[in-house]
Design a protein around this motif. Structure first.
Motif, PDB file in Angstrom:
ATOM      1  N   UNK A 144       0.834  -1.204   0.000  1.00  0.00           N
ATOM      2  CA  UNK A 144       0.000   0.000   0.000  1.00  0.00           C
ATOM      3  C   UNK A 144       0.867   1.252   0.000  1.00  0.00           C
ATOM      4  N   UNK A 145       1.918   1.249   0.824  1.00  0.00           N
ATOM      5  CA  UNK A 145       2.786   2.423   0.961  1.00  0.00           C
ATOM      6  C   UNK A 145       3.494   2.759  -0.351  1.00  0.00           C
ATOM      7  N   UNK A 146       3.886   1.727  -1.103  1.00  0.00           N
ATOM      8  CA  UNK A 146       4.616   1.938  -2.360  1.00  0.00           C
ATOM      9  C   UNK A 146       3.717   1.879  -3.584  1.00  0.00           C
ATOM     10  N   UNK A 147       2.427   1.601  -3.357  1.00  0.00           N
ATOM     11  CA  UNK A 147       1.503   1.401  -4.481  1.00  0.00           C
ATOM     12  C   UNK A 147       2.024   0.295  -5.405  1.00  0.00           C
ATOM     13  N   UNK A 148       2.656  -0.714  -4.781  1.00  0.00           N
ATOM     14  CA  UNK A 148       3.199  -1.890  -5.486  1.00  0.00           C
ATOM     15  C   UNK A 148       4.280  -1.515  -6.495  1.00  0.00           C
ATOM     16  N   UNK A 149       4.952  -0.374  -6.275  1.00  0.00           N
ATOM     17  CA  UNK A 149       6.037   0.057  -7.164  1.00  0.00           C
ATOM     18  C   UNK A 149       7.323   0.199  -6.356  1.00  0.00           C
ATOM     19  N   UNK A 150       8.422  -0.217  -6.961  1.00  0.00           N
ATOM     20  CA  UNK A 150       9.713  -0.134  -6.279  1.00  0.00           C
ATOM     21  C   UNK A 150      10.207   1.315  -6.231  1.00  0.00           C
TER      22      UNK A 150
END
Length: 334
Positions: A144-150
């Motif tokens: 959630x914090x990264x919106x599933x992005x690295x």
């Protein structure tokens, strides 16, 4: 007769303690015979570098296991701490002092460990259930914090925390002259030293053994068993927090997929090293040798080009054998 028996007992104890060391030496000899690339200074340093994060996690996990508990959440907590650390040393925070992402990672780890400890020690939730819930929640929060992005392009000084080398030198033409010692090797040594001192040379360590050996007896002896149990999970969370920023630094990114399955690797290393899943039995140095055994097995199989899936099967077999021996030996004692 009694002297002979006592001598035999002492010999058995020594053999049982050194047995895991002989296993490690045997594996090193085996891989060295199978590949000349294994027994080199650079490769041995690489093994220690690869297992350094496991060793830090194993400090907390060993303490938890000796209390008779288990922490399935450490891998997910590492991932959550890693994305927080990465966020605050990239993008708009690129010039932020390094102490900020480091302390943030540690604080998140401590908070997760404290929540686990409160649920287990004071609310009476079984460790397996409580830490499994934390495992799911922490991993989900990381996504959630990264919106599933690295998170990429981290501060170079932050990246150097895990990827730097002491004494590495290059020639005038830019060719590497001296490999140097990876910083991660020193982190491994620090984890071993702190873990051994904490568990074997302090009153706190003796109380942890008392709690795991017989919780009721420990309570009647005047020990605050709830606070002790709570503290074990806080220590585990602290270790995960430290590994969080080290992991983000090592892979030069913050990724919610980070440290997937690390909890199983750390638990298996501790069990291989003689730590009992039933609590009260085990040593920190044994657990650390277990970490090295896991690292040596993986490194040797990688050098030989053995499929990763076979490595997982072998790890499962090792865990099964170690737990079977634990049940047969320590189960009878308890």
């Amino acid at each position: 007769m009694k002297k002979g028996d006592s001598r035999k007992t002492r010999v058995k104890k020594v053999v049982s303690r050194l047995g895991i060391v002989f296993v490690l030496i045997g594996l090193i000899i085996l891989w060295s015979c199978l590949s000349s690339a294994f027994f080199t200074v650079n490769n041995l340093l690489l093994i220690i570098k690869q297992v350094s994060i496991y060793s830090i996690l194993c400090v907390g996990m060993t303490i938890v296991l000796i209390t008779g508990g288990i922490d399935l959440s450490v891998g997910s907590v590492v991932a959550l701490c890693a994305v927080f650390a990465a966020h605050y040393c990239a993008g708009d925070y690129l010039e932020t002092p390094l102490i900020v992402p480091i302390m943030l990672s540690i604080m998140v780890g401590l908070a997760c460990g404290a929540i686990n400890g409160l649920g287990i020690a004071f609310a009476g939730i079984p460790p397996f259930i409580m830490t499994m819930c934390m495992m799911l929640a922490a991993r989900g929060a990381a996504y959630v914090y990264t919106n599933a992005k690295a998170i990429f392009n981290l501060n170079e000084r932050f990246v150097n925390i895990s990827n730097g080398f002491l004494g590495r030198t290059y020639g005038a033409d830019g060719i590497l002259e001296n490999y140097g010692i990876p910083y991660m090797v020193f982190y491994f040594a620090a984890a071993v030293a702190v873990g051994v001192v904490l568990l074997h040379l302090t009153t706190y360590g003796r109380r942890i053994y008392a709690l795991g050996g017989n919780k009721s007896a420990a309570r009647y002896s005047g020990l605050n068993t709830k606070l002790l149990e709570f503290s074990a999970y806080v220590v585990s969370g602290l270790c995960a927090g430290i590994c969080g920023f080290l992991m983000a630094s090592r892979i030069s990114s913050g990724n919610a997929n980070t440290a997937d399955g690390y909890e199983m690797t750390v638990i298996s290393a501790a069990v291989i090293g003689g730590v009992s899943l039933s609590g009260g039995v085990g040593t920190m140095y044994g657990a650390m040798i277990g970490v090295l055994i896991v690292g040596v097995i993986r490194n040797g199989m990688d050098i030989l080009g053995i499929n990763t899936y076979f490595q997982q099967i072998l790890q499962a077999v090792i865990i099964f054998v170690a737990v079977y021996i634990d049940v047969r030996v320590n189960g009878k004692k308890k």
